[in-house]
Design a protein around this motif. Structure first.
Motif, PDB file in Angstrom:
ATOM      1  N   SER A 182       0.771  -1.308  -0.112  1.00 25.83           N
ATOM      2  CA  SER A 182      -0.013  -0.054   0.090  1.00 25.83           C
ATOM      3  C   SER A 182       0.936   1.316   0.004  1.00 25.83           C
ATOM      4  CB  SER A 182      -0.932  -0.050   1.294  1.00 25.83           C
ATOM      5  OG  SER A 182      -1.695   1.044   1.223  1.00 25.83           O
ATOM      6  N   VAL A 183       0.427   1.997  -0.939  1.00 23.42           N
ATOM      7  CA  VAL A 183       1.065   3.447  -0.852  1.00 23.42           C
ATOM      8  C   VAL A 183       0.873   4.263   0.199  1.00 23.42           C
ATOM      9  CG1 VAL A 183       2.002   3.527  -3.302  1.00 23.42           C
ATOM     10  CG2 VAL A 183      -0.226   4.403  -2.789  1.00 23.42           C
ATOM     11  N   SER A 184      -0.292   3.908   1.158  1.00 19.68           N
ATOM     12  CA  SER A 184      -0.573   4.676   2.283  1.00 19.68           C
ATOM     13  C   SER A 184      -0.797   3.753   3.268  1.00 19.68           C
ATOM     14  CB  SER A 184      -1.743   5.545   1.829  1.00 19.68           C
ATOM     15  OG  SER A 184      -2.190   6.069   3.137  1.00 19.68           O
ATOM     16  N   ARG A 185      -0.102   3.797   4.443  1.00 17.60           N
ATOM     17  CA  ARG A 185      -0.276   2.936   5.602  1.00 17.60           C
ATOM     18  C   ARG A 185      -1.726   3.409   6.252  1.00 17.60           C
ATOM     19  NH1 ARG A 185       3.493   5.023  10.541  1.00 17.60           N
ATOM     20  NH2 ARG A 185       1.599   3.829  11.594  1.00 17.60           N
ATOM     21  N   LYS A 186      -2.267   4.332   6.047  1.00 12.05           N
ATOM     22  CA  LYS A 186      -3.502   4.682   6.677  1.00 12.05           C
ATOM     23  C   LYS A 186      -4.691   4.254   5.829  1.00 12.05           C
ATOM     24  CE  LYS A 186      -1.430   9.096   8.625  1.00 12.05           C
ATOM     25  NZ  LYS A 186      -1.698  10.371   9.001  1.00 12.05           N
ATOM     26  N   TRP A 187      -4.756   3.452   4.810  1.00 15.29           N
ATOM     27  CA  TRP A 187      -5.824   2.769   4.128  1.00 15.29           C
ATOM     28  C   TRP A 187      -6.030   1.433   4.834  1.00 15.29           C
ATOM     29  CZ3 TRP A 187      -3.682   3.596  -1.574  1.00 15.29           C
ATOM     30  CH2 TRP A 187      -3.721   5.039  -1.820  1.00 15.29           C
ATOM     31  N   TYR A 188      -6.341   1.761   6.126  1.00 17.18           N
ATOM     32  CA  TYR A 188      -6.716   0.548   6.901  1.00 17.18           C
ATOM     33  C   TYR A 188      -7.965  -0.149   6.140  1.00 17.18           C
ATOM     34  CZ  TYR A 188      -4.142   3.093  10.281  1.00 17.18           C
ATOM     35  OH  TYR A 188      -3.237   3.850  10.999  1.00 17.18           O
ATOM     36  N   GLY A 189      -9.048   0.506   5.922  1.00 16.47           N
ATOM     37  CA  GLY A 189     -10.374  -0.225   5.201  1.00 16.47           C
ATOM     38  C   GLY A 189     -10.461   0.669   4.047  1.00 16.47           C
ATOM     39  N   ASP A 190     -11.556   0.141   3.244  1.00 14.51           N
ATOM     40  CA  ASP A 190     -11.848   0.953   1.997  1.00 14.51           C
ATOM     41  C   ASP A 190     -12.433   2.314   2.166  1.00 14.51           C
ATOM     42  OD1 ASP A 190     -14.283  -0.024   2.987  1.00 14.51           O
ATOM     43  OD2 ASP A 190     -15.326   0.054   0.913  1.00 14.51           O
ATOM     44  N   ALA A 191     -12.889   2.655   3.261  1.00 14.45           N
ATOM     45  CA  ALA A 191     -13.439   3.967   3.819  1.00 14.45           C
ATOM     46  C   ALA A 191     -12.443   4.902   4.008  1.00 14.45           C
ATOM     47  CB  ALA A 191     -14.312   3.784   5.009  1.00 14.45           C
ATOM     48  N   ASP A 192     -11.130   4.430   4.061  1.00 13.13           N
ATOM     49  CA  ASP A 192     -10.014   5.194   4.327  1.00 13.13           C
ATOM     50  C   ASP A 192      -9.293   5.746   3.080  1.00 13.13           C
ATOM     51  OD1 ASP A 192     -10.413   5.216   7.348  1.00 13.13           O
ATOM     52  OD2 ASP A 192      -9.422   2.928   7.336  1.00 13.13           O
ATOM     53  N   MET A 193      -9.847   5.237   2.075  1.00 20.48           N
ATOM     54  CA  MET A 193      -9.031   5.441   0.711  1.00 20.48           C
ATOM     55  C   MET A 193      -9.661   6.638  -0.097  1.00 20.48           C
ATOM     56  SD  MET A 193      -8.618   1.358  -0.440  1.00 20.48           S
ATOM     57  CE  MET A 193      -7.438   2.014  -1.923  1.00 20.48           C
ATOM     58  N   PRO A 194      -9.191   7.534  -0.701  1.00 21.95           N
ATOM     59  CA  PRO A 194      -9.821   8.497  -1.593  1.00 21.95           C
ATOM     60  C   PRO A 194     -10.485   7.742  -2.663  1.00 21.95           C
ATOM     61  CG  PRO A 194      -7.446   8.544  -1.810  1.00 21.95           C
ATOM     62  CD  PRO A 194      -7.526   7.846  -0.786  1.00 21.95           C
ATOM     63  N   ALA A 195     -11.420   8.361  -3.323  1.00 24.40           N
ATOM     64  CA  ALA A 195     -12.029   7.830  -4.485  1.00 24.40           C
ATOM     65  C   ALA A 195     -11.194   7.426  -5.810  1.00 24.40           C
ATOM     66  CB  ALA A 195     -13.387   8.673  -5.081  1.00 24.40           C
ATOM     67  N   ALA A 196     -10.308   8.372  -5.760  1.00 25.94           N
ATOM     68  CA  ALA A 196      -9.095   8.017  -6.973  1.00 25.94           C
ATOM     69  C   ALA A 196      -8.491   6.887  -6.953  1.00 25.94           C
ATOM     70  CB  ALA A 196      -8.339   9.270  -6.991  1.00 25.94           C
ATOM     71  N   ALA A 197      -7.969   6.613  -5.615  1.00 26.80           N
ATOM     72  CA  ALA A 197      -7.140   5.306  -5.372  1.00 26.80           C
ATOM     73  C   ALA A 197      -7.981   4.097  -5.602  1.00 26.80           C
ATOM     74  CB  ALA A 197      -6.768   5.338  -3.879  1.00 26.80           C
ATOM     75  N   LYS A 198      -9.177   4.184  -5.339  1.00 29.01           N
ATOM     76  CA  LYS A 198     -10.052   3.005  -5.746  1.00 29.01           C
ATOM     77  C   LYS A 198     -10.296   3.049  -7.081  1.00 29.01           C
ATOM     78  CE  LYS A 198     -12.748   3.538  -1.418  1.00 29.01           C
ATOM     79  NZ  LYS A 198     -13.981   3.858  -0.906  1.00 29.01           N
ATOM     80  N   ARG A 199     -10.411   4.024  -7.703  1.00 36.53           N
ATOM     81  CA  ARG A 199     -10.593   3.981  -9.229  1.00 36.53           C
ATOM     82  C   ARG A 199      -9.239   3.376  -9.969  1.00 36.53           C
ATOM     83  NH1 ARG A 199     -12.973   9.051  -8.668  1.00 36.53           N
ATOM     84  NH2 ARG A 199     -10.926  10.201  -9.507  1.00 36.53           N
ATOM     85  N   ASP A 200      -8.243   3.814  -9.455  1.00 33.24           N
ATOM     86  CA  ASP A 200      -6.838   3.368 -10.000  1.00 33.24           C
ATOM     87  C   ASP A 200      -6.599   1.761  -9.739  1.00 33.24           C
ATOM     88  OD1 ASP A 200      -6.731   5.772 -11.362  1.00 33.24           O
ATOM     89  OD2 ASP A 200      -5.210   6.483  -9.665  1.00 33.24           O
ATOM     90  N   GLY A 201      -7.251   1.177  -8.908  1.00 29.96           N
ATOM     91  CA  GLY A 201      -7.228  -0.318  -8.554  1.00 29.96           C
ATOM     92  C   GLY A 201      -6.667  -0.425  -7.253  1.00 29.96           C
ATOM     93  N   CYS A 202      -6.224   0.306  -6.463  1.00 26.46           N
ATOM     94  CA  CYS A 202      -5.659   0.066  -5.072  1.00 26.46           C
ATOM     95  C   CYS A 202      -6.664  -0.668  -4.361  1.00 26.46           C
ATOM     96  CB  CYS A 202      -5.099   1.245  -4.533  1.00 26.46           C
ATOM     97  SG  CYS A 202      -3.789   1.659  -5.213  1.00 26.46           S
TER      98      CYS A 202
END
Length: 524
Positions: A182-202
């Motif tokens: 993960s390029v962010s240690r703070k993406w514990y769950g999907d609610a912690d991720m920005p929409a762009a990161a989800k769209r880009d497949g993270c």
């Protein structure tokens, strides 16, 4: 009058504290004899070149050398001794080295970059986990192709059982380093991720926990990242902050159980259920005791949550059923969080608890086949100084004439949310109680949160190939040395010869005689 009190206080301590030291220490022969005993032990030490069937890595998050020293004294003082002479379990390890903890982009690291170093064998950037330094913090598109795997996966691929035990959430930086990218240690769950990161497949770290590597034992906190948004927590059903957070409506706990079809897989969330788990009849265990991080040891409800000693033991008993051995990561994660809050008492009690877990692990395993390592990911700004008398409370309270004599307090943070020091004077020194677990230690520079330290950390080892962990090395060396010792990962050229030089079994020693007998029968 205050000056007179301090003078009388000093004279009082001179009479009481010095005389409180063990009388035998006044005899030079005490120290000479102790030194000779240590020398004999060192001279009699034999290198253990066995292949490590098992590897146990105990990681004290934020447990720098100052923390180890202070925890040693606290451990002794909790046993009604002066404390300085105490021998921690980790102190008995024969091989000691230092690890350099800087990251590729920062002088002083965080727990994500360091986990990537000592678990994956690659130094990286601040705040990223399980990816190389070519990945950029928070930039999802930079992640693809830069993922790096950990020794936990190397061990699993070699047929060993693997486990993680932590006092934080199991999605936190240290445990995440063993299975996530993960390029962010703070993406514990999907609610912690920005929409762009989800769209880009993270993918969030909690989802990776159940898919990336088949982990046999998972113990810690972090329930809320595993269940759909609004799911009531079983322990705190009326607390909205404890409820599930997942926006994708997935229940990762249920998914994990379904993935283990045909195996005995147990999920538990309280101590009663945990105690009922039979290691001899359990293939997989997921135990999540809190919505987020687990409680500090001194605040833990022993009826609801097990100690790190108990969780370590349960993990080992399950993992050691595998005849090929195991890899286990045990993290004392709240040492770090105690320091960040400038609550030295909490941090030190956590360090003592981790040392007690190390002791239990050594009782359950065989030093001839189990490599045990104790280290830290980084240190903190905690300092230990002044001229306190022998046996002075490591937590600093020296009550005489109703005063808390803070000049005799020896622990202090370089920065953090502690008491401000203005013009060399500490405000309200008569009002504090430094033995209170909630006491906020003094800090020279006031900050909202105390910061990490950048000096080298200790690496202590015993067992097969423990002599590899000597000298001053890059932190990324540790993963490769553990892999070499246990014959997992890429560097296995030495493994066949190491296995062939294993101690003789009764059958092995009789083999030449049997071959000779068979030859005679054939010839005659």
């Amino acid at each position: 009058m205050d000056g007179l009190k301090v003078l009388v206080f000093s004279l009082f301590l001179t009479a009481v504290c010095v005389s409180g030291a063990p009388v035998e220490e006044e005899n030079p022969d005490f120290w000479r004899s102790q030194a000779q005993e240590t020398l004999r032990s060192a001279l009699g030490r034999k290198l253990n070149n066995n292949v490590a069937k098992n590897v146990e890595l105990f990681l004290g998050d934020g447990m720098g050398i100052t923390t180890i020293t202070a925890a040693r004294i606290l451990k002794g003082q909790l046993q009604n001794r002066t404390g300085e002479e105490t021998i921690m379990t980790m102190d008995t390890f024969p091989y000691v080295g230092l690890a350099k903890v800087y990251t590729v982009d920062f002088q002083i690291p965080d727990s994500a970059a360091t986990a990537t170093a000592y678990l994956c064998g690659v130094k990286s950037n601040l705040n990223v986990v399980g990816v190389s330094a070519a990945a950029r913090n928070g930039v999802c598109r930079s992640q693809k192709g830069n993922e790096v795997t950990s020794i936990l996966k190397w061990a699993k691929d070699a047929g060993k059982s693997v486990g993680i035990v932590t006092t934080t959430r199991v999605q936190h930086a240290t445990p995440a380093g063993s299975y996530a990218h993960s390029v962010s240690r703070k993406w514990y769950g999907d609610a912690d991720m920005p929409a762009a990161a989800k769209r880009d497949g993270c993918i969030d770290i909690a989802a990776q926990l159940i898919t990336n590597t088949d982990i046999d034992v998972i113990i810690g906190g972090g329930r809320k990242y595993m269940t759909p948004k609004g799911t009531a927590d079983p322990e705190y059903p009326t607390d909205p902050s404890s409820a599930g957070t997942r926006g994708d409506k997935r229940n990762l706990i249920d998914e994990w159980i379904r993935m283990k079809e045909g195996k005995v897989a147990r999920y538990v969330w309280n101590k009663t259920e945990f105690d009922a788990v039979d290691p001899e009849k359990t293939d997989y265990l997921m135990a999540l005791f809190e919505p987020g991080d687990m409680r500090y040891e001194v605040e833990r409800d022993p009826l609801m949550d097990p100690s790190i000693i108990e969780t370590t033991e349960k993990a080992i008993r399950i993992l050691q059923r595998n005849p090929r051995g195991f890899f286990l990561l045990v993290e004392g994660g709240r040492i770090d969080q105690g320091h960040h809050a400038s609550r030295a008492s909490m941090a030190l009690h956590e360090a003592v608890a981790l040392d007690n877990a190390v002791a239990r692990a050594l009782e359950l395993t065989n030093e001839e086949e189990t490599l045990t390592i104790v280290t830290a990911d980084h240190s903190h700004s905690l300092s230990f100084n002044g001229y306190p008398f022998r046996g002075n409370s490591i937590l600093g309270k020296s009550p005489v004439f109703g005063l808390d004599m803070l000049p005799y307090t020896t622990l202090m943070y370089g920065n953090g949310p502690g008491h401000k020091i203005i013009n060399n004077k500490r405000p309200d020194i008569r009002l504090v109680n430094t033995k209170d677990k909630d006491y906020v230690q003094q800090a020279a520079a006031p900050l909202d949160s105390e910061t990490h330290g950048g000096e080298d950390v200790a690496v202590l080892a015993q067992g097969p190939m423990a002599h590899l962990f000597q000298g001053v090395n890059e932190q990324s060396y540790l993963a490769h040395a553990m892999a070499y010792a246990s014959c997992v990962g890429a560097n296995q050229n030495h493994c066949a010869s190491s296995r062939s030089s294993a101690p003789d079994t009764p059958f092995r020693s009789m083999l030449p005689v049997l071959l000779s007998a068979v030859t005679m029968v054939i010839l005659y």
